[in-house]
Structures are given as structure tokens and as C-alpha cells.
Design a protein around this motif. Structure first.
Motif, PDB file in Angstrom:
ATOM      1  N   SER A 144       0.822  -1.212   0.000  1.00 36.80           N
ATOM      2  CA  SER A 144       0.000   0.000   0.000  1.00 36.80           C
ATOM      3  C   SER A 144       0.858   1.265   0.000  1.00 36.80           C
ATOM      4  O   SER A 144       0.346   2.347  -0.287  1.00 36.80           O
ATOM      5  N   GLU A 145       2.136   1.120   0.326  1.00 41.24           N
ATOM      6  CA  GLU A 145       3.087   2.231   0.409  1.00 41.24           C
ATOM      7  C   GLU A 145       2.641   3.281   1.433  1.00 41.24           C
ATOM      8  O   GLU A 145       2.920   4.471   1.290  1.00 41.24           O
ATOM      9  N   GLU A 198      -9.458  -5.668   9.898  1.00 41.84           N
ATOM     10  CA  GLU A 198     -10.052  -4.472   9.308  1.00 41.84           C
ATOM     11  C   GLU A 198      -9.176  -3.918   8.191  1.00 41.84           C
ATOM     12  O   GLU A 198      -9.677  -3.501   7.135  1.00 41.84           O
ATOM     13  N   VAL A 199      -7.868  -3.941   8.399  1.00 39.78           N
ATOM     14  CA  VAL A 199      -6.937  -3.420   7.391  1.00 39.78           C
ATOM     15  C   VAL A 199      -6.942  -4.301   6.153  1.00 39.78           C
ATOM     16  O   VAL A 199      -7.037  -3.806   5.012  1.00 39.78           O
ATOM     17  N   CYS A 204      -6.000  -1.930  -0.867  1.00 36.45           N
ATOM     18  CA  CYS A 204      -4.557  -1.855  -0.632  1.00 36.45           C
ATOM     19  C   CYS A 204      -3.985  -0.648  -1.386  1.00 36.45           C
ATOM     20  O   CYS A 204      -3.294  -0.792  -2.397  1.00 36.45           O
ATOM     21  N   ASP A 205      -4.313   0.534  -0.891  1.00 38.24           N
ATOM     22  CA  ASP A 205      -3.769   1.750  -1.485  1.00 38.24           C
ATOM     23  C   ASP A 205      -3.437   2.735  -0.374  1.00 38.24           C
ATOM     24  O   ASP A 205      -3.991   2.677   0.732  1.00 38.24           O
ATOM     25  N   VAL A 209      -5.581   3.130   3.303  1.00 39.95           N
ATOM     26  CA  VAL A 209      -4.931   2.560   4.487  1.00 39.95           C
ATOM     27  C   VAL A 209      -4.533   3.661   5.470  1.00 39.95           C
ATOM     28  O   VAL A 209      -4.698   3.524   6.682  1.00 39.95           O
ATOM     29  N   HIS A 210      -4.030   4.765   4.938  1.00 34.06           N
ATOM     30  CA  HIS A 210      -3.632   5.873   5.809  1.00 34.06           C
ATOM     31  C   HIS A 210      -4.834   6.433   6.570  1.00 34.06           C
ATOM     32  O   HIS A 210      -4.755   6.697   7.780  1.00 34.06           O
ATOM     33  N   GLN A 211      -5.948   6.618   5.874  1.00 32.29           N
ATOM     34  CA  GLN A 211      -7.149   7.148   6.510  1.00 32.29           C
ATOM     35  C   GLN A 211      -7.657   6.191   7.581  1.00 32.29           C
ATOM     36  O   GLN A 211      -8.055   6.620   8.665  1.00 32.29           O
ATOM     37  N   LEU A 212      -7.633   4.893   7.289  1.00 28.47           N
ATOM     38  CA  LEU A 212      -8.113   3.895   8.241  1.00 28.47           C
ATOM     39  C   LEU A 212      -7.269   3.895   9.514  1.00 28.47           C
ATOM     40  O   LEU A 212      -7.785   3.943  10.630  1.00 28.47           O
TER      41      LEU A 212
END
Length: 328
Positions: A144-145, A198-199, A204-205, A209-212
């Protein structure tokens, strides 16, 4: 991080509450501290009278500048005030200042360099810890970087900036105060691990992922988090983690000074530390803000600074010096 600024100044021997105007006028970080403190309204209890909050904000400014003035080698960073205000509200001005001063030269020291290099080094522990527990989650995060930046504010404020529940903040502070300096990053890794399902169910971007991960659920089980973080520290103590990964080249001032800190504090009796506290300065905190939440136990951090003590609740003593020495 602030710049390097002028050279070393003569240390002030007076206590917080005296000599404030001179320090404010001359200190390189005064303007930034002032702006951050003025923006910190949400860190004060709801319903607090404006006049009372105004007094506390002025004390918070003096508290921060006193520590920075006493240690010119330390550099202010945005988020330092979040830790300072928590100590002020729970331990009072004099004890809170002593706590902040000792934490700044030990647990928080890596964050107080003129650059963010050591802060990035601390963040570098996050992914190896996740990989050691869940290779699948680690691989997902790499694809996801997302990196580690989502956890930056967690670490440098000890989660004080991102949690709205003050009791949750205090519980984590109890744990961190009596633990290894790298415990907050272990806590971050465990927090991500506890949300693995949950992740992995999400996209997978990087944005998703950052927001989650940036949004910590309001009902997150903090007692479970603390217990599992403690277990994670035992399974992968910092020296062992460094030997097994590419982290061996990283230098942490906070971690390297911790063993001597624990040994010195183990020989300091809480009642002696309390007796060393002199009468409060003239600008004392309002009575209802004086040590009402945290006054069950005191753990002195440094034998060389008799007034430097940490107010921690009885539950935090479970993670005391005898246990922590086993991490090395």
C-alpha cells in the motif's frame, strides 16, 4: 522542528513562575510555543471557566520555556505541548515541570534534536515489529506504500493529540512513564496488529490505508492494548529487535540512557521525593486541578534531580524497574 538558534544560555536556578517575562522575550521558540498553546483549547476539560483555562495556558507556556531554557541543547517540536499540558493538568505546575524536564532529557530526547533524523529512527521500529508478528499484514502495508507517517503524531505526543478521552490518555501515560522509551512505538505496532482484519479487508492503497489507520476507534480496548504491548516488548525487546533487523545502525539517545535511568530510580523512595517538593509558586493551579486524577504513587526518575518525579497510578507500578531491567 525548530532551528538551532543562538548559543547556550546561562541556566536559571529559579523555579517555574519566576523570571518568566525575560525568558519569553529572549527564547528562540517563544512564538511557536505561544501559537501551539493558544491552539490547545481541546486539551483542557470541557466546561472549564475561561479565566481558569487562561491561567493554565500561561503556566503551560512558562513550563515549556523553563525546560527549554534549562536545557539549550533541546529543541521544541510541535506536539511537545500536548505532553506538557497532560502533566500540568494531572501533576500540577511544580511537579509537572520536574517531570517534563526529566522526560525531555530521557524518554522524549530523540524527538528534541534540531532535525527529525532520530524521530524517523524511532518510527523505523514500527514495520519490523509488525513483520515479526504478522508477515501477511506487513506485506499488505508495504504494497500500500502507507509508510509510517500515520503514527508520527501518536509517538511525539504520546497519543495525547489524537485521543479525545482524557482518561484513556492518562492510562497510556501511566504505562509509558514507567516503561522503556520505545514503548510508544511498540504500542503503535500493537494497535495496528489489533486491527489486522479491518486493514486486510480494505483496499490496498495509500489513501485508504492511511485514513483507516489514522482514525483510532473511540471504543478501542486500551487495557487489552497495554497488556499486549507489554507482551510484545517481552517477546521482542529493543536490543534483540535491533540485532535481528537493519535497525542495528540506528542510535537512540532515549534508549541508550534508559538502563542507568531505571537503576537510579530504583534507589529513590517516593516519600523522599515528595518531601523534596517545596511550597508551590505564587501562581498555583486552581484547587480542583491539583493532582486530582494522578496522586496514588510517585516514581522518581533521576537520583541526580531530586525534584524530578513521576506521578503514576498504582496500576502502572506493575511495569516497574524490576520488570524493565529484564528487557536488557
Amino acid at each position: 522542528m525548530s532551528g538551532t538558534g543562538p548559543g547556550r544560555r546561562k541556566r536559571r536556578s529559579s523555579v517555574p513562575g519566576t523570571g518568566g517575562p525575560a525568558i519569553r522575550a529572549n527564547h528562540r521558540d517563544y512564538n511557536q510555543v505561544l501559537m501551539d498553546v493558544r491552539r490547545s483549547l481541546k486539551r483542557f476539560p470541557k466546561g472549564m471557566a475561561e479565566a481558569e483555562r487562561s491561567v493554565l495556558q500561561e503556566q503551560l507556556i512558562d513550563m515549556i520555556l523553563y525546560v527549554l531554557h534549562s536545557h539549550p541543547e533541546l529543541h521544541y517540536y510541535q506536539g511537545f505541548h500536548d505532553i506538557a499540558v497532560t502533566l500540568l493538568l494531572t501533576a500540577g505546575l511544580r511537579l509537572g515541570t520536574a517531570m517534563l524536564q526529566t522526560l525531555s532529557t530521557h524518554h522524549l530526547r530523540d524527538f528534541m534534536d534540531p532535525t527529525m533524523e532520530r524521530t524517523r529512527n524511532v518510527l523505523s521500529y514500527l514495520m519490523p515489529l509488525i513483520q515479526s508478528e504478522s508477515p501477511a499484514l506487513h506485506h499488505f502495508l508495504l504494497r500500500s506504500e502507507v509508510g509510517c507517517i500515520f503514527a508520527l503524531s501518536w509517538l511525539i505526543t504520546w497519543y495525547g493529540h489524537v485521543l479525545s478521552n482524557f482518561h484513556q490518555v492518562l492510562r497510556l501515560y501511566d504505562f509509558f512513564l514507567a516503561s522503556h522509551p520505545l514503548t510508544p512505538v511498540y504500542c503503535a505496532a500493537q494497535m495496528v496488529l489489533m486491527r489486522e482484519g479491518e486493514v486486510l479487508q480494505g483496499d490496498c492503497d495509500l489513501p485508504g490505508v492511511h485514513q483507516l489507520l489514522s482514525r483510532i476507534p473511540s471504543d478501542f480496548p486500551y487495557e487489552t492494548l497495554i497488556s499486549r504491548t507489554h507482551n510484545l516488548l517481552q517477546r521482542h525487546p529493543p536490543p534483540e529487535l535491533e540485532r535481528q533487523t537493519s535497525l542495528r545502525h540506528l542510535k537512540s539517545i532515549s534508549a541508550s540512557s534508559f538502563r542507568s535511568l531505571v537503576i537510579s530510580s530504583a534507589h529513590q523512595r517516593p516519600d523522599i521525593v515528595l518531601r523534596q517538593q517545596r511550597s508551590p509558586p505564587s501562581s498555583v493551579l486552581p484547587a480542583r486541578s491539583q493532582n486530582t486524577l494522578v496522586k496514588l504513587a510517585v516514581w522518581g526518575l533521576s537520583a541526580s534531580l531530586g525534584a524530578a518525579a513521576l506521578a503514576v497510578t498504582q496500576t502502572a507500578l506493575e511495569w516497574g524497574p524490576d520488570v524493565l531491567l529484564g528487557l536488557f
